[in-house]
Design an enzyme around this catalytic site. Structure first.
Site, PDB file in Angstrom:
ATOM      1  N   GLN A  28      41.147  52.363  38.934  1.00 59.72           N
ATOM      2  CA  GLN A  28      41.836  51.962  37.977  1.00 59.72           C
ATOM      3  C   GLN A  28      41.532  51.990  36.986  1.00 59.72           C
ATOM      4  OE1 GLN A  28      41.223  50.518  41.317  1.00 59.72           O
ATOM      5  NE2 GLN A  28      42.744  50.168  41.877  1.00 59.72           N
TER       6      GLN A  28
ATOM      7  N   ARG B 216      50.250  43.100  51.379  1.00 58.99           N
ATOM      8  CA  ARG B 216      49.304  43.065  51.002  1.00 58.99           C
ATOM      9  C   ARG B 216      47.680  41.699  51.067  1.00 58.99           C
ATOM     10  NH1 ARG B 216      47.120  46.012  46.198  1.00 58.99           N
ATOM     11  NH2 ARG B 216      45.259  46.390  46.725  1.00 58.99           N
TER      12      ARG B 216
ATOM     13  N   ARG C 235      50.632  48.277  41.178  1.00 56.36           N
ATOM     14  CA  ARG C 235      48.935  46.869  41.300  1.00 56.36           C
ATOM     15  C   ARG C 235      49.120  46.086  40.693  1.00 56.36           C
ATOM     16  NH1 ARG C 235      47.420  48.094  37.330  1.00 56.36           N
ATOM     17  NH2 ARG C 235      45.423  46.488  38.505  1.00 56.36           N
ATOM     18  N   GLY C 236      48.053  45.251  40.774  1.00 57.92           N
ATOM     19  CA  GLY C 236      47.648  44.460  39.770  1.00 57.92           C
ATOM     20  C   GLY C 236      48.459  43.031  40.483  1.00 57.92           C
ATOM     21  N   ALA C 237      47.006  41.616  40.735  1.00 56.76           N
ATOM     22  CA  ALA C 237      48.121  40.636  41.458  1.00 56.76           C
ATOM     23  C   ALA C 237      48.802  40.238  40.739  1.00 56.76           C
ATOM     24  CB  ALA C 237      46.533  39.862  41.220  1.00 56.76           C
TER      25      ALA C 237
ATOM     26  N   ASN D 294      38.260  40.197  43.585  1.00 56.31           N
ATOM     27  CA  ASN D 294      38.885  40.228  43.021  1.00 56.31           C
ATOM     28  C   ASN D 294      38.089  41.901  42.770  1.00 56.31           C
ATOM     29  OD1 ASN D 294      40.503  41.683  40.020  1.00 56.31           O
ATOM     30  ND2 ASN D 294      38.522  41.651  39.698  1.00 56.31           N
ATOM     31  N   LYS D 295      38.761  43.229  42.483  1.00 57.56           N
ATOM     32  CA  LYS D 295      38.360  44.180  42.432  1.00 57.56           C
ATOM     33  C   LYS D 295      37.356  44.944  42.880  1.00 57.56           C
ATOM     34  CE  LYS D 295      40.492  47.343  43.458  1.00 57.56           C
ATOM     35  NZ  LYS D 295      41.390  47.016  42.843  1.00 57.56           N
TER      36      LYS D 295
ATOM     37  N   ASP E 115      42.305  38.686  42.089  1.00 50.83           N
ATOM     38  CA  ASP E 115      43.268  38.502  42.823  1.00 50.83           C
ATOM     39  C   ASP E 115      43.257  37.233  43.500  1.00 50.83           C
ATOM     40  OD1 ASP E 115      42.393  41.468  42.144  1.00 50.83           O
ATOM     41  OD2 ASP E 115      44.852  41.703  43.210  1.00 50.83           O
TER      42      ASP E 115
END
Lengths: 349, 349
Positions: free
Chosen positions: A200, A96, A55-57, A251-252, A241
């Site tokens: 996270q 995603r 994960r992580g853009a 973003n998250k 993201d």
């Protein structure tokens, strides 16, 4: 699990590719276990992205580029690989919806596939994926360098989610800047939002900060405002993201409320992301699709039943922070300062 | 565990006292199990309050009043009970520092103890504790009635932590108003913040809303701002653990950030609490002591290791919302509207 409080380079690598095999650090098992998974089939790569093992853009984009190699390098001929390419790209693109780095990396692979020539097309395909990875690393180094200019020694900062090496395969974005500030400026203290629902911040960011010897304190997401109110916090740092042309940033989930609180307390709010996170086709954040994940991540995370089993839950994975709440966007090209952004003009070719 | 979606009165009672025995619904085991614990010793009452088996500012006061009975009603003589009273009151007062209802209830018991006379002093002592409980129930009913005036049919609201019958031993404070609105106004939908670190929203509020048949959706604390941004939310409702004379309100951590976001989105932010929660000796919230609980509640909640074991965490149980962010304070005497409060003048005798 061993956590070393050292300033040495971390001994972890979130993705590593050798012909036909993508080895990923399973981020769903951190910080409890450091376990690597070997992916040799396209559906394994899809699952790894979907389930957040990777994960992580920026890292999603890199993993998808390698996923294209896994799916196509074994094709008996270039023609066959090119025939199969659209379906492979579509499958990876669907894993995603919010992070735009994924479609950016896949578009780059698509162009490379169209340009492949016999006889060394397999090597050329893999070289392109490796270049996506290498370019990402180089961008991270430049972002970190630009971001450091926004920090002074002895900074006390808040961060949300995970934006370190685990999120990019390089130095990281926002957390990369903070890890850099620890080494170059000194005296840094990082307050880490736990980042519900997937934790996270608690799982990954505390682990990365410990690996790099950066002093830090974990907080519940709901405690960030009280921490700002208490005083002594200098700035807030997050990744992204997807960033629309006007600077609106997905973003998250939790980022937006944090930005509102930063503004209320007069604190700078910084977004750090490579230009591959910019979606210049979108005028504003209104066009960004927001992934909604399973209600179980909210109501029954990691096997812990938090609420009566039939409790409905709303679980948006991301939120959109309007650009007027963002003090600056740091990318590999430099620092763009708000509150007004026109990223189509700001960025160079 | 059985959760009934019915509109019938709930079949749970968070505290029940019969001579020398306080039966409490163990709130740390909800929603998984509905288990009652019988407390017959002072130290059991202290532990039940400290460990949050009994929680909610008003209910803590009621439990402490009954705790005084448990500790003193068995004394061989009134003189002996009065001699022991100061130590008993001090022990109970030390269990939780932030909620002022605790000291309010203990002060009331202290006055009653001073006025006790032979021969029926034991009955009189227990009658005073029962009166604390009964008065709380009556206050709840009046608060609910006053609060309903602030809601219209088909309201969509956000609430934080737990402020229902479980928190007061009556109808509840903020959640009491909402449960009342479900029955009287109709069409209500409650979005419930999970309320980290102890998950009172997820564990208790969803359970209570299900018991009362009120439609609801659980969200992570960090998703509340995104929900407000999406539109359609009408107001935000919370309880309080202590309210200073100027209206500054201590409540469960996360409340303050929620209030900042409500203000940013132009949403009314309502506090519901009985006057026993008012601490008129304090000019402002700056004087409210904030309980800091174990870092384990953040980093390793309910046995789930979220971060590397040595990770430092900051765990304030409460935060203080400045009165200018509070649209109105609802108590049993009526609705006081902000943004300026002078509760010393507002409340009657």
């Amino acid at each position: 699990m061993t956590v070393r409080h050292s300033t040495a380079a971390p001994r972890y690598d979130p993705v590593r590719y050798e012909r036909g095999r993508l080895t990923v650090l399973d981020q769903t098992r951190l910080p409890r276990e450091t376990v690597y998974a070997a992916l040799t089939e396209l559906d394994q790569v899809e699952t790894a992205i979907r389930t957040l093992q990777v994960r992580g853009a920026p890292l999603i984009g890199i993993a998808a580029a390698y996923g294209v190699c896994i799916a196509l390098a074994g094709s008996p001929s270039l023609a066959e690989a090119q025939r199969r390419a659209p379906a492979v790209l579509a499958r990876l693109a669907a894993t995603r919806p919010t992070a735009v780095n994924l479609s950016w990396a896949l578009a780059r692979m698509e162009r490379a596939i169209a340009a492949l020539r016999e006889p060394d097309w397999r090597e050329a395909l893999e070289a392109e994926a490796a270049a996506v990875h290498r370019d990402g690393r180089a961008q991270d180094a430049r972002m970190v360098s630009h971001g450091l200019a926004l920090l002074a020694p002895n900074a006390r900062v808040i961060t949300h989610c995970n934006t370190g090496p685990l999120a990019t395969g390089g130095l990281g974005t926002a957390l990369g800047v903070l890890i850099g500030a620890h080494g170059k400026l000194g005296g840094l203290h990082v307050y880490v939002d736990e980042t519900r629902p997937r934790w996270q911040g608690a799982h990954l960011t505390t682990w990365e900060l410990a690996q790099h010897g950066v002093p830090h304190t974990l907080i519940c997401d709901g405690a960030a405002a009280a921490l700002m109110q208490r005083g002594g916090i200098h700035s807030v740092w997050v990744g992204a993201d997807r960033i629309a042309a006007n600077g609106d940033t997905a973003n998250k989930v939790g980022t937006y409320g944090l930005a509102v609180n930063a503004r209320h307390h007069g604190l700078p709010f910084y977004v750090v992301a490579p230009t591959s996170t910019f979606d210049l086709a979108l005028d504003s954040g209104a066009g960004i699709p927001i992934e909604e994940r399973s209600p179980r991540e909210v109501a029954a995370p990691e096997g812990l039943l938090l609420a009566p089993p039939e409790t409905p839950a709303w679980n948006p994975a991301f939120d959109v922070t309007p650009s007027e709440l963002i003090s600056a966007i740091v990318c590999e090209q430099g620092v763009f300062r708000g509150p007004k952004y026109d990223l189509r003009k700001d960025i160079a070719g």
